[in-house]
Design a protein around this motif. Structure first.
Motif, mmCIF file in Angstrom:
data_model
loop_
_atom_site.group_PDB
_atom_site.id
_atom_site.type_symbol
_atom_site.label_atom_id
_atom_site.label_comp_id
_atom_site.label_asym_id
_atom_site.label_seq_id
_atom_site.Cartn_x
_atom_site.Cartn_y
_atom_site.Cartn_z
ATOM 1 N N GLY A 57 0.795 -1.223 0.000
ATOM 2 C CA GLY A 57 0.000 0.000 0.000
ATOM 3 C C GLY A 57 0.825 1.269 0.000
ATOM 4 O O GLY A 57 0.270 2.361 -0.030
ATOM 5 N N GLN A 58 2.135 1.141 0.008
ATOM 6 C CA GLN A 58 3.005 2.318 0.043
ATOM 7 C C GLN A 58 3.521 2.673 -1.352
ATOM 8 O O GLN A 58 3.572 1.833 -2.251
ATOM 9 N N LEU A 59 3.909 3.913 -1.484
ATOM 10 C CA LEU A 59 4.491 4.415 -2.734
ATOM 11 C C LEU A 59 5.862 3.792 -2.954
ATOM 12 O O LEU A 59 6.699 3.800 -2.053
ATOM 13 N N ARG A 60 6.078 3.246 -4.145
ATOM 14 C CA ARG A 60 7.408 2.751 -4.529
ATOM 15 C C ARG A 60 8.209 3.873 -5.159
ATOM 16 O O ARG A 60 9.367 4.071 -4.842
ATOM 17 N N HIS A 61 7.592 4.593 -6.091
ATOM 18 C CA HIS A 61 8.220 5.760 -6.710
ATOM 19 C C HIS A 61 7.190 6.507 -7.545
ATOM 20 O O HIS A 61 6.078 6.016 -7.770
ATOM 21 N N LEU A 62 7.564 7.681 -8.004
ATOM 22 C CA LEU A 62 6.768 8.494 -8.925
ATOM 23 C C LEU A 62 7.590 8.714 -10.175
ATOM 24 O O LEU A 62 8.777 8.396 -10.212
ATOM 25 N N GLY A 63 6.970 9.281 -11.185
ATOM 26 C CA GLY A 63 7.734 9.584 -12.380
ATOM 27 C C GLY A 63 6.886 10.187 -13.465
ATOM 28 O O GLY A 63 5.727 10.560 -13.254
ATOM 29 N N TRP A 64 7.514 10.277 -14.633
ATOM 30 C CA TRP A 64 6.853 10.818 -15.818
ATOM 31 C C TRP A 64 7.064 9.888 -16.990
ATOM 32 O O TRP A 64 8.196 9.507 -17.287
ATOM 33 N N GLU A 65 5.958 9.504 -17.622
ATOM 34 C CA GLU A 65 6.047 8.893 -18.945
ATOM 35 C C GLU A 65 6.074 10.085 -19.889
ATOM 36 O O GLU A 65 5.150 10.894 -19.911
ATOM 37 N N GLU A 66 7.145 10.203 -20.645
ATOM 38 C CA GLU A 66 7.388 11.425 -21.402
ATOM 39 C C GLU A 66 7.936 11.115 -22.792
ATOM 40 O O GLU A 66 9.081 10.678 -22.927
ATOM 41 N N PRO A 67 7.119 11.310 -23.821
ATOM 42 C CA PRO A 67 7.608 11.052 -25.178
ATOM 43 C C PRO A 67 8.861 11.870 -25.478
ATOM 44 O O PRO A 67 8.970 13.020 -25.053
ATOM 45 N N GLY A 68 9.795 11.260 -26.156
ATOM 46 C CA GLY A 68 10.963 11.996 -26.620
ATOM 47 C C GLY A 68 12.158 12.015 -25.694
ATOM 48 O O GLY A 68 13.206 12.524 -26.085
ATOM 49 N N VAL A 69 12.042 11.491 -24.466
ATOM 50 C CA VAL A 69 13.252 11.459 -23.630
ATOM 51 C C VAL A 69 14.211 10.436 -24.223
ATOM 52 O O VAL A 69 13.798 9.402 -24.753
#
Length: 108
Positions: A57-69
């Motif tokens: 139930g805890q956060l593992r990580h956050l991020g961005w799916e971002e075209p072009g990286v």
């Protein structure tokens, strides 16, 4: 356009798949039985994973799916939260590296 990525830990993959599928009004795009699931919508990229190093139930990580990286990156913010940045294809490559049997490919 960037899409937020939220990665959660769970000890109940099947129950979580059922719950989050209802909450997101869609089924996951990939399921690795008893280990991992991923939902991709226009606005969010949500993954759940059986991860004994992070309480359920805890956060593992956050991020961005971002075209072009150009490559997968990872950094830690001022609050100690890990942030990833990746394309949908790079995420698919990572899923297939961990779970080759998934044969996951992006179909957006």
């Amino acid at each position: 356009m960037k899409k937020i990525h939220i990665a959660l830990s769970t000890s109940d993959i099947n129950g979580s798949i059922e719950d989050y599928s209802k909450r997101m009004a869609c089924e996951p795009v990939v399921v690795v039985p008893n280990q991992y699931a991923l939902w991709r919508t226009e606005s969010v990229n949500l993954s759940i994973r059986q991860d004994n190093s992070v309480p359920s139930g805890q956060l593992r990580h956050l991020g961005w799916e971002e075209p072009g990286v150009s490559s997968f990156t990872e950094s830690v913010d001022v609050n100690g939260i890990t942030w990833e940045s990746f394309t949908a294809e790079q995420q698919a490559d990572e899923i297939n590296e961990f779970w080759p049997e998934s044969k996951y490919s992006v179909s957006s």
